[in-house]
Design a protein around this motif. Structure first.
Motif, PDB file in Angstrom:
ATOM      1  N   ILE A  55     -24.248  39.576 -15.711  1.00 14.91           N
ATOM      2  CA  ILE A  55     -25.215  40.091 -15.012  1.00 14.91           C
ATOM      3  C   ILE A  55     -26.232  40.965 -15.999  1.00 14.91           C
ATOM      4  CG2 ILE A  55     -25.950  41.413 -13.022  1.00 14.91           C
ATOM      5  CD1 ILE A  55     -24.135  39.573 -12.138  1.00 14.91           C
ATOM      6  N   SER A  56     -27.452  40.602 -15.797  1.00 12.83           N
ATOM      7  CA  SER A  56     -28.755  41.408 -16.546  1.00 12.83           C
ATOM      8  C   SER A  56     -29.304  42.177 -15.468  1.00 12.83           C
ATOM      9  CB  SER A  56     -29.609  40.435 -17.361  1.00 12.83           C
ATOM     10  OG  SER A  56     -29.168  39.304 -18.144  1.00 12.83           O
ATOM     11  N   GLY A  57     -29.535  43.073 -16.110  1.00 14.50           N
ATOM     12  CA  GLY A  57     -30.384  44.145 -15.146  1.00 14.50           C
ATOM     13  C   GLY A  57     -31.523  44.976 -15.772  1.00 14.50           C
ATOM     14  N   TYR A  58     -32.819  45.158 -15.277  1.00 14.22           N
ATOM     15  CA  TYR A  58     -33.708  46.091 -15.873  1.00 14.22           C
ATOM     16  C   TYR A  58     -34.407  47.164 -14.855  1.00 14.22           C
ATOM     17  CZ  TYR A  58     -37.387  42.932 -14.801  1.00 14.22           C
ATOM     18  OH  TYR A  58     -38.217  41.987 -13.965  1.00 14.22           O
ATOM     19  N   CYS A  59     -34.826  48.043 -15.229  1.00 15.25           N
ATOM     20  CA  CYS A  59     -35.771  48.981 -14.703  1.00 15.25           C
ATOM     21  C   CYS A  59     -36.944  49.317 -15.422  1.00 15.25           C
ATOM     22  CB  CYS A  59     -35.049  50.444 -14.219  1.00 15.25           C
ATOM     23  SG  CYS A  59     -33.298  50.037 -13.196  1.00 15.25           S
ATOM     24  N   MET A  60     -37.907  49.171 -14.839  1.00 14.73           N
ATOM     25  CA  MET A  60     -39.267  49.667 -15.803  1.00 14.73           C
ATOM     26  C   MET A  60     -39.900  50.834 -14.727  1.00 14.73           C
ATOM     27  SD  MET A  60     -39.408  47.673 -18.152  1.00 14.73           S
ATOM     28  CE  MET A  60     -38.457  46.434 -18.563  1.00 14.73           C
ATOM     29  N   PHE A  61     -40.420  52.002 -15.695  1.00 15.77           N
ATOM     30  CA  PHE A  61     -41.070  52.927 -15.106  1.00 15.77           C
ATOM     31  C   PHE A  61     -42.452  53.030 -15.612  1.00 15.77           C
ATOM     32  CE2 PHE A  61     -36.597  53.868 -14.873  1.00 15.77           C
ATOM     33  CZ  PHE A  61     -36.302  54.725 -13.606  1.00 15.77           C
ATOM     34  N   LEU A  62     -43.373  53.612 -14.892  1.00 17.19           N
ATOM     35  CA  LEU A  62     -44.781  53.910 -15.338  1.00 17.19           C
ATOM     36  C   LEU A  62     -44.802  55.352 -15.005  1.00 17.19           C
ATOM     37  CD1 LEU A  62     -47.285  52.859 -16.549  1.00 17.19           C
ATOM     38  CD2 LEU A  62     -48.123  52.649 -14.206  1.00 17.19           C
ATOM     39  N   GLY A  63     -44.610  55.999 -16.239  1.00 18.64           N
ATOM     40  CA  GLY A  63     -44.273  57.663 -16.367  1.00 18.64           C
ATOM     41  C   GLY A  63     -43.164  57.716 -15.726  1.00 18.64           C
ATOM     42  N   ASP A  64     -43.060  58.390 -14.802  1.00 20.63           N
ATOM     43  CA  ASP A  64     -41.722  58.861 -13.886  1.00 20.63           C
ATOM     44  C   ASP A  64     -41.543  57.891 -12.596  1.00 20.63           C
ATOM     45  OD1 ASP A  64     -41.138  60.633 -15.624  1.00 20.63           O
ATOM     46  OD2 ASP A  64     -42.353  62.342 -14.462  1.00 20.63           O
TER      47      ASP A  64
END
Length: 195
Positions: A55-64
């Motif tokens: 299983i692949s996963g990612y989380c992307m933030f712009l600042g906080d």
């Protein structure tokens, strides 16, 4: 869905119980935030008991602010945890590139490259070191896009401890305490919780 079992039913009721118990939970977007893109990439090696796919996963933030996230079973079986993590990095690097181009279209360019965090040392080493190629021939060519983007300075690839890896929430079944900790790091708050 084709052949549900008692275990599937128990998992479904657990999810529904969680949703019912947290009606005020949601993402918080602070008004003061930078335009720095930060990404967290993770994979859980051979998670599926039937196919042994990861299983692949990612989380992307712009600042906080959490702006993008994904969890998906990989299309092929990985021969090592490094390969699995590297495939997750490739997917996350595509998302970093897309978000970077989106900010450019909005004329809101970030002055610094994005930051991409990975908790697997060998996956980071493969991305940064082209000489390591002999040991990585079993990784498909399209996964080497990560190295290309890293060399083009689209992002900096940084280490992170497994404890602080927020993408873990998308790839692993966690106990309540680490789950709650990572929810807070994602910017999820409950408006009904006591202040």
């Amino acid at each position: 869905m084709a052949a549900p079992t008692i275990q599937h039913f128990k998992a479904m009721t657990r999810v529904l119980r969680y949703i019912k118990g947290t009606p005020g939970q949601g993402l918080h977007y602070p008004s003061s935030s930078t335009l720095q893109i930060k990404g967290f990439s993770d994979a859980d090696w051979v998670t599926c008991p039937d196919t042994r796919k990861s299983i692949s996963g990612y989380c992307m933030f712009l600042g906080d602010s959490l702006v993008s996230w994904k969890s998906k079973k990989q299309t092929t079986v990985s021969r090592s945890s490094s390969e699995s993590e590297y495939r997750a990095l490739a997917i996350a690097s595509c998302e970093v590139q897309w978000l970077t181009y989106l900010l450019q279209d909005f004329k809101a360019n970030s002055k610094t490259p994005a930051l991409l965090y990975c908790d697997n040392n060998s996956a980071r080493y493969i991305a940064a070191n082209p000489v390591y190629h002999e040991r990585t021939k079993h990784i498909e060519i399209d996964c080497h896009i990560t190295r290309e983007r890293l060399q083009n300075n689209l992002f900096h690839l940084l280490p992170i401890s497994t404890h602080d890896q927020v993408a873990d929430i998308l790839t692993k079944a966690l106990e309540p305490i680490p789950f709650g900790y990572l929810l807070g790091k994602l910017g999820v708050i409950n408006i009904y919780s006591p202040a």
